[in-house]
Design a protein around this motif. Sequence first.
Motif, PDB file in Angstrom:
ATOM      1  N   CYS A   1      68.150  65.274 -37.687  1.00 52.87           N
ATOM      2  CA  CYS A   1      68.671  65.874 -36.455  1.00 52.87           C
ATOM      3  C   CYS A   1      70.186  66.030 -36.536  1.00 52.87           C
ATOM      4  O   CYS A   1      70.828  65.536 -37.453  1.00 52.87           O
ATOM      5  CB  CYS A   1      68.280  65.016 -35.258  1.00 52.87           C
TER       6      CYS A   1
ATOM      7  N   LEU B   1      61.381  62.896 -31.218  1.00 53.75           N
ATOM      8  CA  LEU B   1      62.263  63.881 -30.596  1.00 53.75           C
ATOM      9  C   LEU B   1      63.272  63.187 -29.685  1.00 53.75           C
ATOM     10  O   LEU B   1      63.744  63.768 -28.717  1.00 53.75           O
ATOM     11  CB  LEU B   1      61.434  64.895 -29.801  1.00 53.75           C
TER      12      LEU B   1
ATOM     13  N   ASP C   1      65.259  67.480 -34.038  1.00 52.55           N
ATOM     14  CA  ASP C   1      65.831  68.009 -32.798  1.00 52.55           C
ATOM     15  C   ASP C   1      64.885  68.817 -31.918  1.00 52.55           C
ATOM     16  O   ASP C   1      65.108  68.917 -30.732  1.00 52.55           O
ATOM     17  CB  ASP C   1      67.044  68.900 -33.123  1.00 52.55           C
ATOM     18  N   SER C   2      63.859  69.407 -32.517  1.00 49.45           N
ATOM     19  CA  SER C   2      63.038  70.330 -31.724  1.00 49.45           C
ATOM     20  C   SER C   2      61.551  70.073 -31.937  1.00 49.45           C
ATOM     21  O   SER C   2      61.137  69.562 -32.985  1.00 49.45           O
ATOM     22  CB  SER C   2      63.359  71.782 -32.104  1.00 49.45           C
TER      23      SER C   2
ATOM     24  N   GLU D   1      59.434  72.391 -32.414  1.00 50.17           N
ATOM     25  CA  GLU D   1      59.050  73.270 -33.524  1.00 50.17           C
ATOM     26  C   GLU D   1      59.235  72.560 -34.865  1.00 50.17           C
ATOM     27  O   GLU D   1      58.342  72.587 -35.723  1.00 50.17           O
ATOM     28  CB  GLU D   1      59.879  74.552 -33.480  1.00 50.17           C
TER      29      GLU D   1
END
Length: 174
Positions: A127, A112, A71-72, A74
């Motif tokens: 995710c 992503l 999802d990110s 990071e």
Amino acid sequence: MPATKPPAVHTTETGSSAAGAPTPEAGQEAKNQRYWFHILRQDTPAARNLHAAKLVNKAWQQGDRVGIVCDSLEHAQELDDLLWNFSPDAFIPHSVISEANTPCKDPVGILLHPPAAEDWDTVIILCNELPAHADQFKRLALIAQNDPVVLDQARAHFKQLRALGIEARVHDQR
């Protein structure tokens, strides 16, 4: 009088009819064998990432193109670092791909965005959202650490797969 074929009889050993044609049930069972839920004993995101890295290494060693969906940025960077360092014996060529229209030239992509089914042999979902076309993947693995929030998300993914006609195999390590 013309000869008639005997009625097809389903055999459990082969998953095909006596006439040799695969039955619809066998096709669905084969498809179900390609969808897995891994529920970990550990409750940390690090354990989930490590398990994903092990699955990536195994699939890549078997010649698969592997997409890991997170999802990110990071999280993608955490996975990127882990894939470079998780085993001194492993080298897994990979890239972080943030844009859906950017092709991944490496055999492993940390994505992503929702993956295109035709681009990947194995897709690993880390995710919150299950891709809408999840039933089109050749192989799909969902990994959940033993955390109530993550397990709730895994249950939602399981229900979504069921609604698509897929009974995923569950590997519960708890």
